[in-house]
Design a protein around this motif. Structure first.
Motif, PDB file in Angstrom:
ATOM      1  N   ASP A 157      51.040  55.073  39.209  1.00 39.59           N
ATOM      2  CA  ASP A 157      52.156  54.922  40.145  1.00 39.59           C
ATOM      3  C   ASP A 157      51.884  53.792  41.131  1.00 39.59           C
ATOM      4  N   GLU A 158      50.614  53.456  41.337  1.00 40.97           N
ATOM      5  CA  GLU A 158      50.238  52.425  42.309  1.00 40.97           C
ATOM      6  C   GLU A 158      50.347  51.005  41.750  1.00 40.97           C
ATOM      7  N   HIS A 159      50.146  50.861  40.446  1.00 33.84           N
ATOM      8  CA  HIS A 159      50.092  49.523  39.833  1.00 33.84           C
ATOM      9  C   HIS A 159      51.210  49.360  38.804  1.00 33.84           C
ATOM     10  N   PRO A 160      51.937  48.246  38.862  1.00 35.10           N
ATOM     11  CA  PRO A 160      52.980  48.015  37.860  1.00 35.10           C
ATOM     12  C   PRO A 160      52.371  47.789  36.469  1.00 35.10           C
ATOM     13  N   ALA A 161      53.175  47.910  35.443  1.00 33.52           N
ATOM     14  CA  ALA A 161      52.703  47.733  34.067  1.00 33.52           C
ATOM     15  C   ALA A 161      52.132  46.326  33.882  1.00 33.52           C
ATOM     16  N   GLY A 162      51.023  46.257  33.159  1.00 28.90           N
ATOM     17  CA  GLY A 162      50.398  44.962  32.870  1.00 28.90           C
ATOM     18  C   GLY A 162      49.418  44.475  33.902  1.00 28.90           C
ATOM     19  N   THR A 163      49.203  45.270  34.966  1.00 24.89           N
ATOM     20  CA  THR A 163      48.207  44.867  35.969  1.00 24.89           C
ATOM     21  C   THR A 163      46.948  45.710  35.799  1.00 24.89           C
ATOM     22  N   VAL A 164      45.868  45.227  36.372  1.00 27.50           N
ATOM     23  CA  VAL A 164      44.577  45.920  36.272  1.00 27.50           C
ATOM     24  C   VAL A 164      44.566  47.071  37.265  1.00 27.50           C
ATOM     25  N   ALA A 165      44.416  48.302  36.735  1.00 30.25           N
ATOM     26  CA  ALA A 165      44.388  49.491  37.586  1.00 30.25           C
ATOM     27  C   ALA A 165      42.963  49.826  38.031  1.00 30.25           C
ATOM     28  N   HIS A 166      41.972  49.540  37.173  1.00 28.58           N
ATOM     29  CA  HIS A 166      40.584  49.876  37.504  1.00 28.58           C
ATOM     30  C   HIS A 166      39.647  48.877  36.821  1.00 28.58           C
ATOM     31  N   VAL A 167      38.585  48.487  37.538  1.00 31.37           N
ATOM     32  CA  VAL A 167      37.578  47.577  36.976  1.00 31.37           C
ATOM     33  C   VAL A 167      36.359  48.404  36.618  1.00 31.37           C
ATOM     34  N   ALA A 168      36.035  48.459  35.326  1.00 34.03           N
ATOM     35  CA  ALA A 168      34.861  49.202  34.874  1.00 34.03           C
ATOM     36  C   ALA A 168      33.593  48.358  35.037  1.00 34.03           C
ATOM     37  N   VAL A 169      33.651  47.096  34.632  1.00 36.98           N
ATOM     38  CA  VAL A 169      32.512  46.180  34.766  1.00 36.98           C
ATOM     39  C   VAL A 169      33.045  44.858  35.313  1.00 36.98           C
ATOM     40  N   THR A 170      32.431  44.394  36.388  1.00 29.21           N
ATOM     41  CA  THR A 170      32.869  43.146  37.023  1.00 29.21           C
ATOM     42  C   THR A 170      32.528  41.956  36.139  1.00 29.21           C
ATOM     43  N   GLY A 171      33.503  41.048  36.005  1.00 32.63           N
ATOM     44  CA  GLY A 171      33.281  39.840  35.220  1.00 32.63           C
ATOM     45  C   GLY A 171      32.855  38.682  36.093  1.00 32.63           C
ATOM     46  N   PHE A 172      32.222  37.681  35.458  1.00 37.02           N
ATOM     47  CA  PHE A 172      31.740  36.506  36.180  1.00 37.02           C
ATOM     48  C   PHE A 172      32.021  35.249  35.385  1.00 37.02           C
ATOM     49  N   GLN A 173      32.165  34.150  36.112  1.00 36.66           N
ATOM     50  CA  GLN A 173      32.271  32.851  35.471  1.00 36.66           C
ATOM     51  C   GLN A 173      31.297  31.896  36.128  1.00 36.66           C
ATOM     52  N   MET A 174      30.796  30.986  35.310  1.00 39.90           N
ATOM     53  CA  MET A 174      29.844  29.980  35.784  1.00 39.90           C
ATOM     54  C   MET A 174      30.557  28.638  35.661  1.00 39.90           C
ATOM     55  N   HIS A 175      30.703  27.949  36.760  1.00 43.08           N
ATOM     56  CA  HIS A 175      31.517  26.733  36.839  1.00 43.08           C
ATOM     57  C   HIS A 175      32.925  27.113  36.368  1.00 43.08           C
ATOM     58  N   ASP A 176      33.365  26.602  35.241  1.00 43.86           N
ATOM     59  CA  ASP A 176      34.706  26.932  34.754  1.00 43.86           C
ATOM     60  C   ASP A 176      34.667  27.827  33.515  1.00 43.86           C
ATOM     61  N   ARG A 177      33.506  28.218  33.077  1.00 44.49           N
ATOM     62  CA  ARG A 177      33.367  28.989  31.843  1.00 44.49           C
ATOM     63  C   ARG A 177      33.137  30.469  32.162  1.00 44.49           C
TER      64      ARG A 177
END
Length: 197
Positions: A157-177
């Motif tokens: 109910d808090e998040h519209p369809a297609g959005t991230v509701a929960h982050v299980a593992v945080t992602g990272f990027q190095m420079h642009d990759r």
């Protein structure tokens, strides 16, 4: 009369000589023209050959320059991303530090330990940021398969369809990759009021 015959014979001989002379001059002129034409044709052929060779040389130089640029770019990328395996291992250590912070209870005995672990985790995050390694924003963001990996979907109910509701593992990027995509649970939108059959 004989003189006249001799005279006319001489005239005829002179005329034949003139005609022969004109014929040999015509032949000589034709030979000269043929020589000029063949010389012009040869010059034109050599000019075309020279232009073709010049084009091939310029094309080869352009290809060599493009190859050098591509090799330089590949080399720079290899240097830039050489630490990715090490960073992936450090990210697992970071994950464990954050899990330890979350798992520690809120008791007065563990407050000091939790604060110490939080300081170490922050120091690690600051060190990673110094080397252009940053967290990929995910919570509440629109799902992007270039940065996020969907592991599940849930109604929210808090998040519209297609959005991230929960982050299980945080992602990272190095420079642009992207070196590790965020593992997320994606919202399917509000749950329907009708009971499921």
């Amino acid at each position: 009369m004989k003189q006249e015959e001799n005279k006319s014979q001489e005239e005829m001989d002179a005329m034949d000589a003139v005609h022969e002379d004109e014929g040999s001059q015509d032949e000589a002129m034709q030979e000269d023209n043929a020589g000029v034409e063949s010389r012009d044709a040869e010059i034109e052929r050599l000019r075309a050959s020279s232009e073709s060779a010049e084009k091939r040389v310029l094309q080869a130089q352009a290809e060599a320059e493009n190859f050098r640029k591509r090799m330089r770019r590949d080399f720079e990328d290899q240097l830039r991303y050489a630490a990715v395996p090490l960073v992936n291992d450090l990210l697992q250590v970071r994950d464990n530090l954050h899990r330890a912070i979350e798992a520690s209870g809120s008791t007065s005995e563990s407050d000091g330990l939790r604060e110490g672990v939080a300081m170490v985790a922050k120091q690690l995050d600051d060190t990673l940021a110094k080397y252009q390694i940053r967290e990929i924003p995910a919570a509440g963001e629109l799902f992007d398969p270039n940065y996020h990996e969907a592991i599940s979907q849930i109604p929210s109910d808090e998040h519209p369809a297609g959005t991230v509701a929960h982050v299980a593992v945080t992602g990272f990027q190095m420079h642009d990759r992207v070196i590790r995509p965020s593992q997320v649970i994606v919202s399917t939108g509000p749950a329907s009021d009708t009971p499921a059959n």
